[in-house]
Scaffold this active site. Structure first.
Site, mmCIF file in Angstrom:
data_model
loop_
_atom_site.group_PDB
_atom_site.id
_atom_site.type_symbol
_atom_site.label_atom_id
_atom_site.label_comp_id
_atom_site.label_asym_id
_atom_site.label_seq_id
_atom_site.Cartn_x
_atom_site.Cartn_y
_atom_site.Cartn_z
ATOM 1 N N LYS A 1 0.821 -1.402 -0.063
ATOM 2 C CA LYS A 1 -0.058 0.073 -0.005
ATOM 3 C C LYS A 1 0.706 1.232 0.151
ATOM 4 O O LYS A 1 2.168 1.370 0.221
ATOM 5 C CB LYS A 1 -0.933 -0.066 1.182
ATOM 6 C CG LYS A 1 -2.031 -1.101 1.323
ATOM 7 C CD LYS A 1 -2.839 -1.083 2.490
ATOM 8 C CE LYS A 1 -3.988 -2.077 2.427
ATOM 9 N NZ LYS A 1 -5.128 -1.798 3.482
ATOM 10 N N TYR B 1 -12.508 -1.984 -3.731
ATOM 11 C CA TYR B 1 -12.857 -2.051 -2.303
ATOM 12 C C TYR B 1 -14.465 -1.886 -2.264
ATOM 13 O O TYR B 1 -14.985 -1.526 -1.075
ATOM 14 C CB TYR B 1 -12.342 -0.932 -1.334
ATOM 15 C CG TYR B 1 -10.832 -1.438 -0.799
ATOM 16 C CD1 TYR B 1 -10.661 -2.224 0.057
ATOM 17 C CD2 TYR B 1 -9.693 -0.706 -1.290
ATOM 18 C CE1 TYR B 1 -9.461 -2.737 0.315
ATOM 19 C CE2 TYR B 1 -8.428 -0.900 -1.059
ATOM 20 C CZ TYR B 1 -8.379 -2.021 -0.366
ATOM 21 O OH TYR B 1 -7.002 -2.409 0.373
ATOM 22 N N PHE C 1 -15.206 3.966 7.069
ATOM 23 C CA PHE C 1 -14.031 4.294 7.083
ATOM 24 C C PHE C 1 -13.683 4.140 5.270
ATOM 25 O O PHE C 1 -12.645 4.215 4.810
ATOM 26 C CB PHE C 1 -12.870 3.307 7.638
ATOM 27 C CG PHE C 1 -13.225 2.086 7.343
ATOM 28 C CD1 PHE C 1 -12.794 1.208 6.054
ATOM 29 C CD2 PHE C 1 -13.849 0.970 8.224
ATOM 30 C CE1 PHE C 1 -12.946 -0.102 5.719
ATOM 31 C CE2 PHE C 1 -14.174 -0.355 7.857
ATOM 32 C CZ PHE C 1 -13.486 -0.955 6.701
ATOM 33 N N ARG D 1 -2.016 -14.091 4.527
ATOM 34 C CA ARG D 1 -2.481 -13.542 5.715
ATOM 35 C C ARG D 1 -1.775 -13.725 6.770
ATOM 36 O O ARG D 1 -1.645 -12.812 7.552
ATOM 37 C CB ARG D 1 -3.920 -14.202 5.892
ATOM 38 C CG ARG D 1 -4.975 -14.100 4.698
ATOM 39 C CD ARG D 1 -5.519 -12.562 4.528
ATOM 40 N NE ARG D 1 -5.967 -11.850 5.588
ATOM 41 C CZ ARG D 1 -6.744 -10.964 5.542
ATOM 42 N NH1 ARG D 1 -6.745 -10.171 4.549
ATOM 43 N NH2 ARG D 1 -7.151 -10.359 6.703
ATOM 44 N N THR E 1 -5.368 -6.944 10.764
ATOM 45 C CA THR E 1 -5.608 -5.868 10.266
ATOM 46 C C THR E 1 -5.215 -4.624 10.934
ATOM 47 O O THR E 1 -4.539 -3.517 10.487
ATOM 48 C CB THR E 1 -7.244 -5.324 9.966
ATOM 49 O OG1 THR E 1 -7.639 -6.601 9.399
ATOM 50 C CG2 THR E 1 -7.643 -4.292 9.091
ATOM 51 N N ARG F 1 2.498 -6.299 9.209
ATOM 52 C CA ARG F 1 2.039 -5.269 9.784
ATOM 53 C C ARG F 1 2.432 -4.793 11.447
ATOM 54 O O ARG F 1 2.624 -3.664 11.673
ATOM 55 C CB ARG F 1 0.408 -5.420 10.002
ATOM 56 C CG ARG F 1 -0.240 -5.207 8.536
ATOM 57 C CD ARG F 1 -1.641 -6.029 8.514
ATOM 58 N NE ARG F 1 -2.361 -5.455 7.332
ATOM 59 C CZ ARG F 1 -3.661 -5.908 6.918
ATOM 60 N NH1 ARG F 1 -4.187 -7.001 7.535
ATOM 61 N NH2 ARG F 1 -4.331 -5.565 5.874
ATOM 62 N N ASN G 1 -2.165 0.297 6.677
ATOM 63 C CA ASN G 1 -1.801 -0.936 7.190
ATOM 64 C C ASN G 1 -0.783 -1.734 6.315
ATOM 65 O O ASN G 1 -0.622 -2.866 6.304
ATOM 66 C CB ASN G 1 -2.712 -1.743 8.122
ATOM 67 C CG ASN G 1 -3.819 -2.075 7.008
ATOM 68 O OD1 ASN G 1 -3.656 -1.710 5.757
ATOM 69 N ND2 ASN G 1 -4.777 -2.729 7.514
ATOM 70 N N HIS H 1 -2.527 -5.297 1.698
ATOM 71 C CA HIS H 1 -3.718 -5.805 1.447
ATOM 72 C C HIS H 1 -3.254 -7.398 1.055
ATOM 73 O O HIS H 1 -2.339 -7.607 0.057
ATOM 74 C CB HIS H 1 -4.391 -5.143 0.385
ATOM 75 C CG HIS H 1 -5.540 -6.176 -0.127
ATOM 76 N ND1 HIS H 1 -6.834 -6.119 0.367
ATOM 77 C CD2 HIS H 1 -5.520 -7.003 -1.119
ATOM 78 C CE1 HIS H 1 -7.431 -6.928 -0.214
ATOM 79 N NE2 HIS H 1 -7.014 -7.593 -1.296
ATOM 80 N N GLU I 1 -9.749 -10.760 -7.593
ATOM 81 C CA GLU I 1 -8.694 -9.734 -7.269
ATOM 82 C C GLU I 1 -7.433 -9.616 -8.269
ATOM 83 O O GLU I 1 -7.115 -8.663 -8.975
ATOM 84 C CB GLU I 1 -8.200 -9.585 -5.819
ATOM 85 C CG GLU I 1 -9.171 -9.143 -4.911
ATOM 86 C CD GLU I 1 -8.828 -9.152 -3.273
ATOM 87 O OE1 GLU I 1 -9.766 -8.982 -2.657
ATOM 88 O OE2 GLU I 1 -8.014 -9.605 -3.067
HETATM 89 P P1 IDP Z 1 -8.072 -6.587 5.845
HETATM 90 O O1 IDP Z 1 -7.047 -5.762 4.893
HETATM 91 O O2 IDP Z 1 -7.120 -7.054 6.800
HETATM 92 O O3 IDP Z 1 -8.545 -7.820 5.071
HETATM 93 P P2 IDP Z 1 -10.705 -5.575 6.024
HETATM 94 O O4 IDP Z 1 -11.431 -5.597 7.181
HETATM 95 O O5 IDP Z 1 -10.934 -6.186 4.878
HETATM 96 O O6 IDP Z 1 -9.098 -5.755 6.454
HETATM 97 O O7 IDP Z 1 -10.400 -3.969 5.657
HETATM 98 C C1 IDP Z 1 -9.902 -3.597 4.714
HETATM 99 C C2 IDP Z 1 -8.920 -2.266 4.482
HETATM 100 O O8 IDP Z 1 -10.060 -1.208 5.311
HETATM 101 C C3 IDP Z 1 -7.878 -2.769 5.764
HETATM 102 O O9 IDP Z 1 -6.913 -3.203 5.607
HETATM 103 C C4 IDP Z 1 -7.803 -1.051 6.344
HETATM 104 O O10 IDP Z 1 -6.745 -0.408 5.402
HETATM 105 C C5 IDP Z 1 -9.145 -0.655 6.232
HETATM 106 N N1 IDP Z 1 -9.707 -0.647 7.455
HETATM 107 C C6 IDP Z 1 -10.474 -1.497 8.108
HETATM 108 N N2 IDP Z 1 -10.757 -1.262 9.287
HETATM 109 C C7 IDP Z 1 -10.699 0.283 9.473
HETATM 110 C C8 IDP Z 1 -10.996 0.796 10.478
HETATM 111 O O11 IDP Z 1 -11.597 0.730 11.398
HETATM 112 N N3 IDP Z 1 -10.826 2.370 10.198
HETATM 113 C C9 IDP Z 1 -9.942 2.619 8.960
HETATM 114 N N4 IDP Z 1 -9.585 1.830 8.117
HETATM 115 C C10 IDP Z 1 -10.116 0.458 8.221
#
Ligand code: IDP
Length: 140
Positions: free
Chosen positions: A11, A51, A59, A87, A93, A104, A114, A117, A128
């Protein structure tokens, strides 16, 4: 375990901090092989489409802005059990909950920024990969 392919993004927050090499090393050390890889600057339409599953989440707007702020590296990783392995190497996350040694834990700035992805299941991995790559770009 079967050889799988999964989709990964390094990212903007990580690319900006010159962490591409360190992150690729973590994947390679875990036995994941990049079989396609390119640096792109995502358009707003690409980020919103990619997304789309999160479009009702609070968010979503922030996530799209972060993903288009500067370039990313999109890649396909191949290896035994690649989807789960990716993963594991990524970590949780929220970096505050990520295990020691994960990408991370070591590099993420926040739950939003973070660093990586990774696809979460075989169906999303296939979708994807297709979103960013043509079949002839996958050179396993
Ligand atoms: P993942 O990337 O670990 O699969 P997901 O829940 O699919 O997590 O969320 C996608 C992306 O959305 C996360 O990697 C992060 O960049 C962002 N995200 C998820 N939850 C939050 C939040 O509570 N605040 C801000 N960004 C978030």
């Amino acid at each position: 375990m079967a050889i799988e392919r999964t989709f990964s993004i390094i990212k903007p927050d990580a690319v900006r901090r010159n962490l591409i090499g360190k992150i690729l090393t973590k994947f390679e050390d875990a036995g994941l092989r990049p079989i396609a890889l390119k640096k792109i600057h995502m358009t707003r339409a690409q980020a919103e489409g990619f997304y789309a599953v999160h479009k009702e989440r609070p968010f979503f707007g922030e996530l799209v802005e972060q993903m288009i702020a500067s370039p990313v590296v999109v890649q396909v990783l191949e290896g035994e059990g690649a989807i789960l392995k990716n993963r594991d190497v990524m970590g949780a996350t929220n970096p505050a909950n990520a295990a020691e040694g994960t990408i991370r834990k070591d590099f993420a700035l926040s739950i939003g920024e973070n660093s990586v992805h990774g696809s979460d299941a075989p169906e999303t991995a296939a979708e994807e990969i297709k979103f960013f790559f043509n079949d002839d770009e996958l050179v396993g």
